[in-house]
Design an enzyme around this catalytic site. Structure first.
Site, short mmCIF file in Angstrom:
data_model
loop_
_atom_site.label_atom_id
_atom_site.label_comp_id
_atom_site.label_asym_id
_atom_site.label_seq_id
_atom_site.Cartn_x
_atom_site.Cartn_y
_atom_site.Cartn_z
N TYR A 156 3.78 6.45 10.41
CA TYR A 156 2.89 5.37 9.93
C TYR A 156 3.68 4.50 9.22
CZ TYR A 156 -1.35 2.77 8.55
OH TYR A 156 -2.37 2.06 8.37
N TYR A 182 -9.50 5.75 7.40
CA TYR A 182 -9.72 6.16 8.77
C TYR A 182 -10.52 7.28 8.70
CZ TYR A 182 -5.21 3.77 10.03
OH TYR A 182 -4.30 2.59 9.91
N LYS A 239 0.47 0.35 14.90
CA LYS A 239 1.97 0.13 15.61
C LYS A 239 2.18 -1.08 16.55
CE LYS A 239 3.10 2.94 13.48
NZ LYS A 239 3.74 2.55 12.46
N HIS A 275 0.92 -1.34 -0.13
CA HIS A 275 0.05 0.08 0.11
C HIS A 275 0.91 1.21 -0.07
CE1 HIS A 275 -4.30 -1.05 1.25
NE2 HIS A 275 -3.87 -2.28 0.46
N PRO A 324 -4.80 0.67 18.48
CA PRO A 324 -4.37 0.26 17.18
C PRO A 324 -4.47 1.40 16.08
CG PRO A 324 -6.37 -0.74 17.95
CD PRO A 324 -5.76 0.05 19.14
P1 FAS Z 1 0.78 -11.30 22.04
O1 FAS Z 1 -0.31 -10.94 22.93
O2 FAS Z 1 0.62 -11.30 20.56
O3 FAS Z 1 1.48 -12.86 22.12
C1 FAS Z 1 1.89 -13.25 23.61
C2 FAS Z 1 1.76 -14.77 23.83
O4 FAS Z 1 2.19 -15.09 24.93
C3 FAS Z 1 0.36 -15.31 23.46
O5 FAS Z 1 0.40 -16.36 22.47
C4 FAS Z 1 0.07 -15.77 24.80
O6 FAS Z 1 -0.80 -16.88 24.80
C5 FAS Z 1 1.39 -15.94 25.55
N1 FAS Z 1 1.52 -16.06 27.06
C6 FAS Z 1 0.79 -15.20 27.84
N2 FAS Z 1 0.72 -15.52 28.90
C7 FAS Z 1 1.62 -16.54 29.18
C8 FAS Z 1 2.12 -17.49 30.05
N3 FAS Z 1 2.04 -17.10 31.68
N4 FAS Z 1 3.16 -18.37 29.64
C9 FAS Z 1 3.25 -18.68 28.34
N5 FAS Z 1 2.58 -17.96 27.38
C10 FAS Z 1 1.99 -16.73 27.61
N6 FAS Z 1 -1.86 -4.25 16.52
C11 FAS Z 1 -1.77 -3.57 15.44
O7 FAS Z 1 -0.61 -3.08 14.93
N7 FAS Z 1 -2.91 -3.40 14.64
C12 FAS Z 1 -4.23 -3.85 15.28
O8 FAS Z 1 -4.99 -3.83 14.63
C13 FAS Z 1 -4.25 -4.43 16.34
N8 FAS Z 1 -5.29 -5.16 16.79
C14 FAS Z 1 -5.13 -5.64 18.15
C15 FAS Z 1 -6.55 -6.30 18.61
C16 FAS Z 1 -6.53 -6.85 19.81
C17 FAS Z 1 -7.82 -7.52 20.55
C18 FAS Z 1 -5.33 -6.98 20.65
C19 FAS Z 1 -5.55 -7.71 21.95
C20 FAS Z 1 -4.09 -6.41 20.16
C21 FAS Z 1 -4.35 -5.86 18.99
N9 FAS Z 1 -2.99 -5.36 18.24
C22 FAS Z 1 -2.90 -4.72 16.85
C23 FAS Z 1 -1.70 -5.52 19.00
C24 FAS Z 1 -1.09 -6.73 18.73
O9 FAS Z 1 -1.07 -7.14 17.39
C25 FAS Z 1 0.10 -6.85 19.55
O10 FAS Z 1 0.84 -5.81 19.21
C26 FAS Z 1 0.94 -7.97 19.21
O11 FAS Z 1 0.04 -9.21 19.29
C27 FAS Z 1 2.14 -8.12 19.98
O12 FAS Z 1 2.83 -9.42 19.71
P2 FAS Z 1 3.35 -10.20 21.01
O13 FAS Z 1 4.13 -9.14 21.94
O14 FAS Z 1 4.15 -11.35 20.65
O15 FAS Z 1 2.18 -10.46 22.17
C1 PHB Z 2 -6.51 -4.07 10.54
O1 PHB Z 2 -6.45 -4.21 9.32
O2 PHB Z 2 -6.69 -4.97 11.41
C2 PHB Z 2 -5.94 -2.73 11.08
C3 PHB Z 2 -5.37 -1.78 10.03
C4 PHB Z 2 -4.93 -0.53 10.56
C5 PHB Z 2 -4.86 -0.33 11.78
C6 PHB Z 2 -5.52 -0.79 12.58
C7 PHB Z 2 -6.08 -2.31 12.16
O3 PHB Z 2 -4.60 1.01 12.33
#
Ligand code: FAS
Ligand code: PHB
Length: 389
Positions: A384, A200, A296, A72, A292
């Site tokens: 971004y 957005y 980032k 993109h 989100p």
């Molecule tokens: P994660 O949380 O992905 O991974 C951590 C892992 O550790 C998990 O698999 C968990 O099961 C495991 N874990 C936890 N406790 C443990 C324990 N005690 N023992 C062993 N394992 C354990 N980011 C964006 O950029 N755009 C988005 O749109 C976006 N939407 C999101 C929506 C939601 C609902 C959430 C919660 C986050 C969103 N994020 C988004 C942020 C998300 O993408 C995180 O930044 C990303 O998953 C970070 O990755 P990790 O640091 O690996 O953490």
């Molecule tokens: C998504 O596609 O899930 C998405 C993209 C951009 C954002 C947040 C979520 O800033």
């Protein structure tokens, strides 16, 4: 059992760190609380900074991303019916890649299973021991059996609710937090996206985002109250609200379909400092959370991992502790800039319950300034697409 680096968490951060360490022959074991299917079932991020694309290439897991990912060159901001395209390519000569976090995780899982070290899924009651000493240990329960793993270092990649940050005594941590008075209700649907680019949208009824996962799979979000539940949002209500918040001409193109995933995510900004405690290093959501809005979260986790990997490589390859000693300061500098940008995008685009007339005018002025300033648009593009690591 013994290894060099024990990694807690098999999300994108833990899997990417394990992959990079595998490729330079540093032994590592990943311990994950959930099953692989559960981890893959979480629908999260969708946009990769160019730095994350580069890291996928460094890790040798970029094949499917370049085949299926969508490059993109810009995104669109819509503000009460006025639209503004931020042209990353024209402004800063860079672009992002639309490729779901689920796919990034799948690519890393498959690489790990193919030629990587062990991943222990469904590891219960993971606990960290003696991380201040020379012989840290990680224990967990495997069914009824207590397991133990000795290591040189522990990488806490276990997300916001993980055990790694909780292992650090509260008096050794400084926490920074801002909880936003709204959430994002997200829907995944197997219908072509309403637009080729991300939109957005700021609207008096609330924020909306039109995104996608592929030419046939769309991802949409609307701002909702924090006390709402998914059950209160049948598809028809969701699409009706989304249509109200985006440009009418765009809304005309919206193809509705049964949601294949629907969830509400709370929004918060959070940072824990420092990101090191003895031989324990935090990376990703274990140490910081961003709303989100700026796309980032996943990308910050990946940039942390790149820096932590470089530090471990310096230690094991060159015998130098320098990278590990500088890790926390180095990543926190970039994390705070991403926190600022994510806060700024969230403040610009959302309706806050206590928004008064003055605040609404400031939001409008912010948008109008962006629309009239190439420099301001370039600054948005730089943040971004991703600031330098
Ligand atoms: P994660 O949380 O992905 O991974 C951590 C892992 O550790 C998990 O698999 C968990 O099961 C495991 N874990 C936890 N406790 C443990 C324990 N005690 N023992 C062993 N394992 C354990 N980011 C964006 O950029 N755009 C988005 O749109 C976006 N939407 C999101 C929506 C939601 C609902 C959430 C919660 C986050 C969103 N994020 C988004 C942020 C998300 O993408 C995180 O930044 C990303 O998953 C970070 O990755 P990790 O640091 O690996 O953490
Ligand atoms: C998504 O596609 O899930 C998405 C993209 C951009 C954002 C947040 C979520 O800033």
């Amino acid at each position: 059992m013994r290894t060099q680096v024990a990694i807690i968490g098999a999300g994108p951060a833990g899997l990417m760190l394990g992959r990079l360490l595998d490729r330079i022959g540093v032994d590592n074991v990943i311990l994950e609380r959930r099953s692989a299917d559960y981890v893959l079932g979480r629908i999260r991020a969708g946009v990769l900074e160019d730095g994350t694309v580069e890291l996928m290439e460094m890790a040798g897991v970029n094949g499917r991303m370049h085949q299926e990912g969508l490059p993109h060159t810009g995104c669109e901001l819509s503000f009460d019916g006025d639209t503004l395209r931020i042209d990353f390519e024209a402004l800063i000569g860079r672009r992002v890649m639309v490729y779901g976090q689920t796919e990034v995780t799948r690519d890393l899982m498959e690489a790990r299973a193919r030629d990587g070290g062990p991943v222990v899924y469904e590891a219960q009651d993971v606990a960290l021991h003696d991380v201040l000493g020379a012989a840290p240990r990680v224990t967990w329960r495997d069914g009824g059996i207590e397991r133990s793993l000795s290591c040189d270092f522990v990488a806490g990649c276990d997300g916001f609710h993980g055990v790694a940050r909780a292992t650090i005594p509260p008096e050794r941590l400084t926490l920074f937090e801002r909880v936003y008075p709204f959430g994002w209700l997200g829907v995944l649907v197997d219908k072509p996206p309403v637009s080729d680019e991300l939109i957005y949208a700021h609207h008096e009824r609330g924020f909306a985002l039109c995104s996608m996962r592929s030419p046939s799979r769309s991802r949409y979000y609307v701002q909702c109250r924090t006390d709402e539940r998914v059950e209160e949002w049948p598809d028809e209500r969701f699409y009706g609200e989304l249509r109200r918040r985006i440009d009418p001409e765009v809304a005309e193109k919206l193809q509705e379909g049964p949601s294949i995933e629907k969830s509400i995510a709370p929004l918060r900004s959070f940072v824990a400092e420092p990101m090191r405690y003895g031989q324990l290093f935090l990376a990703g959501d274990a140490a910081h959370i961003v709303p989100p809005t700026g796309a980032k979260g996943l990308n910050l986790a990946m940039s942390d991992v790149r820096c932590l990997f470089e530090a471990f490589a310096e230690h094991y390859r060159d015998g130098s502790p320098a990278g590990l000693e500088r890790y926390s300061e180095r990543v926190l500098n970039r994390i705070w800039k991403a926190e600022r940008f994510s806060w700024w995008m969230t403040t610009l685009l959302h309706i806050f319950p206590d928004t008064d007339r003055f605040s609404r005018r400031i939001q409008r002025a912010e948008f109008d300034f962006l629309a009239g300033s190439r420099a301001a648009q370039a600054a948005l593009a730089e943040n971004y697409v991703g600031l330098p690591i």
